[in-house]
Design an enzyme around this catalytic site. Structure first.
Site, PDB file in Angstrom:
ATOM      1  N   GLU A   1      -9.490  -5.015 -20.632  1.00  0.00           N
ATOM      2  CA  GLU A   1      -9.547  -6.426 -20.192  1.00  0.00           C
ATOM      3  C   GLU A   1      -8.259  -7.197 -20.449  1.00  0.00           C
ATOM      4  O   GLU A   1      -8.105  -8.325 -19.984  1.00  0.00           O
ATOM      5  CB  GLU A   1     -10.777  -7.158 -20.755  1.00  0.00           C
ATOM      6  CG  GLU A   1     -10.820  -7.323 -22.243  1.00  0.00           C
ATOM      7  CD  GLU A   1     -11.485  -6.143 -22.927  1.00  0.00           C
ATOM      8  OE1 GLU A   1     -11.899  -6.295 -24.071  1.00  0.00           O
ATOM      9  OE2 GLU A   1     -11.569  -5.042 -22.320  1.00  0.00           O
TER      10      GLU A   1
ATOM     11  N   GLY B   1       0.774  -1.241   0.000  1.00  0.00           N
ATOM     12  CA  GLY B   1       0.000   0.000   0.000  1.00  0.00           C
ATOM     13  C   GLY B   1       0.801   1.285   0.000  1.00  0.00           C
ATOM     14  O   GLY B   1       0.289   2.336   0.385  1.00  0.00           O
TER      15      GLY B   1
ATOM     16  N   LEU C   1      -9.255  -7.774 -13.590  1.00  0.00           N
ATOM     17  CA  LEU C   1     -10.693  -7.477 -13.585  1.00  0.00           C
ATOM     18  C   LEU C   1     -11.338  -7.975 -14.874  1.00  0.00           C
ATOM     19  O   LEU C   1     -10.749  -7.890 -15.955  1.00  0.00           O
ATOM     20  CB  LEU C   1     -10.909  -5.962 -13.446  1.00  0.00           C
ATOM     21  CG  LEU C   1     -10.456  -5.365 -12.101  1.00  0.00           C
ATOM     22  CD1 LEU C   1     -10.483  -3.844 -12.169  1.00  0.00           C
ATOM     23  CD2 LEU C   1     -11.319  -5.863 -10.939  1.00  0.00           C
TER      24      LEU C   1
ATOM     25  N   ASN D   1       1.709   2.979  -2.603  1.00  0.00           N
ATOM     26  CA  ASN D   1       1.071   3.897  -3.566  1.00  0.00           C
ATOM     27  C   ASN D   1      -0.196   4.511  -2.978  1.00  0.00           C
ATOM     28  O   ASN D   1      -0.476   5.696  -3.190  1.00  0.00           O
ATOM     29  CB  ASN D   1       0.754   3.176  -4.879  1.00  0.00           C
ATOM     30  CG  ASN D   1       1.945   3.164  -5.810  1.00  0.00           C
ATOM     31  OD1 ASN D   1       2.335   4.190  -6.346  1.00  0.00           O
ATOM     32  ND2 ASN D   1       2.561   2.000  -5.974  1.00  0.00           N
TER      33      ASN D   1
ATOM     34  N   HIS E   1       2.090   0.407 -13.135  1.00  0.00           N
ATOM     35  CA  HIS E   1       2.898  -0.777 -13.403  1.00  0.00           C
ATOM     36  C   HIS E   1       4.383  -0.392 -13.396  1.00  0.00           C
ATOM     37  O   HIS E   1       4.761   0.621 -13.994  1.00  0.00           O
ATOM     38  CB  HIS E   1       2.508  -1.366 -14.766  1.00  0.00           C
ATOM     39  CG  HIS E   1       3.229  -2.638 -15.063  1.00  0.00           C
ATOM     40  ND1 HIS E   1       2.896  -3.835 -14.464  1.00  0.00           N
ATOM     41  CD2 HIS E   1       4.285  -2.909 -15.864  1.00  0.00           C
ATOM     42  CE1 HIS E   1       3.716  -4.783 -14.905  1.00  0.00           C
ATOM     43  NE2 HIS E   1       4.562  -4.248 -15.753  1.00  0.00           N
TER      44      HIS E   1
HETATM   45  C1  GRF Z   1       3.952  -1.374  -7.288  1.00  0.00           C
HETATM   46  O1  GRF Z   1       5.261  -1.599  -7.743  1.00  0.00           O
HETATM   47  C2  GRF Z   1       2.991  -1.277  -8.451  1.00  0.00           C
HETATM   48  O2  GRF Z   1       3.556  -0.702  -9.585  1.00  0.00           O
HETATM   49  C3  GRF Z   1       2.681  -2.723  -8.730  1.00  0.00           C
HETATM   50  O3  GRF Z   1       2.602  -3.306  -7.440  1.00  0.00           O
HETATM   51  C4  GRF Z   1       3.410  -2.580  -6.524  1.00  0.00           C
HETATM   52  C5  GRF Z   1       2.529  -2.185  -5.384  1.00  0.00           C
HETATM   53  O4  GRF Z   1       3.233  -1.549  -4.359  1.00  0.00           O
HETATM   54  N1  GRF Z   1       1.493  -2.851  -9.529  1.00  0.00           N
HETATM   55  P1  GRF Z   1       2.480  -0.860  -3.148  1.00  0.00           P
HETATM   56  O5  GRF Z   1       1.541  -1.915  -2.554  1.00  0.00           O
HETATM   57  O6  GRF Z   1       1.733   0.313  -3.671  1.00  0.00           O
HETATM   58  O7  GRF Z   1       3.549  -0.476  -2.176  1.00  0.00           O
END
Ligand code: GRF
Length: 192
Positions: free
Chosen positions: A145, A18, A96, A20, A112
């Site tokens: 998708e 989490g 999804l 992000n 990503h």
């Molecule tokens: C990030 O590297 C994001 O790009 C990928 O999964 C990771 C999630 O990290 N899709 P966090 O849970 O937000 O720390």
């Protein structure tokens, strides 16, 4: 004329740490931000992201992934109830369905850790290093998708130095992610 009388409501779907989510929450608290994190949903009861949401007093739910259909239907109910304008995937480890995307009908974003369209899927950093790429980075894109395949909103790259290991790259790219995700959301909302 004011284009945004109120802030847009965002739901974050996640499966893990989490970081992000945390950066989006921090950004959303800025006076001039266009959005608010209203809802967090996780398919993983132990996700760090749920604890982060709790601490920030954001409504958060663990929704069991018994089947894709059950998870998506329950999530859609919550999303409707909280009047969500935009969904952001942030480390959400499930794909999804077309049905979910269609039913929500508004934009879904994902972040990503690679320079898409290169290195879709998992374990991006290790593959990037193995292939001796000169650059890597992060991408925010619209979810369709197909896995990691929708329209790119923002992408930022860094140069890979010879000394970089997987962990170094992960750390550097995560920093970029935290910067570009709120930027991409804002860009999208402004052009809405
Ligand atoms: C990030 O590297 C994001 O790009 C990928 O999964 C990771 C999630 O990290 N899709 P966090 O849970 O937000 O720390």
């Amino acid at each position: 004329m004011e284009k945004y009388p109120g802030k847009k409501n965002i739901a974050v779907l996640l499966s893990g740490r989490g970081s992000n989510l945390k950066s989006l929450i921090n950004y959303s608290k800025k006076k001039n931000s266009f959005f608010e994190i209203k809802l967090v949903i996780s398919n993983n009861i132990n996700a760090g992201g749920l604890a982060i949401a709790n601490k920030s007093k954001i409504k958060n739910y663990y929704v069991k992934y018994s089947t894709k259909r059950n998870f998506e239907n329950q999530s859609l109910k919550l999303i409707k109830k909280h009047k969500i304008d935009l969904i952001c995937l942030a480390g959400f480890m499930k794909i999804l369905s077309r049905n979910f995307i269609k039913k929500f009908s508004k934009t879904i974003l994902n972040i990503h850790p690679s320079l898409l369209p290169k290195y879709k899927g998992l374990n991006t950093h290790i593959r990037v290093i193995k292939n001796k790429e000169k650059y890597s980075g992060a991408t925010v894109h619209i979810v369709n998708e197909k896995l990691d395949a929708g329209k790119i909103i923002i992408q930022e790259r860094i140069k890979i130095l010879k000394s970089y290991k997987e962990k170094t790259l992960e750390k550097k790219i995560l920093k970029i992610e935290h910067k570009i995700y709120p930027k991409a959301i804002t860009k999208l909302l402004i052009n809405d």
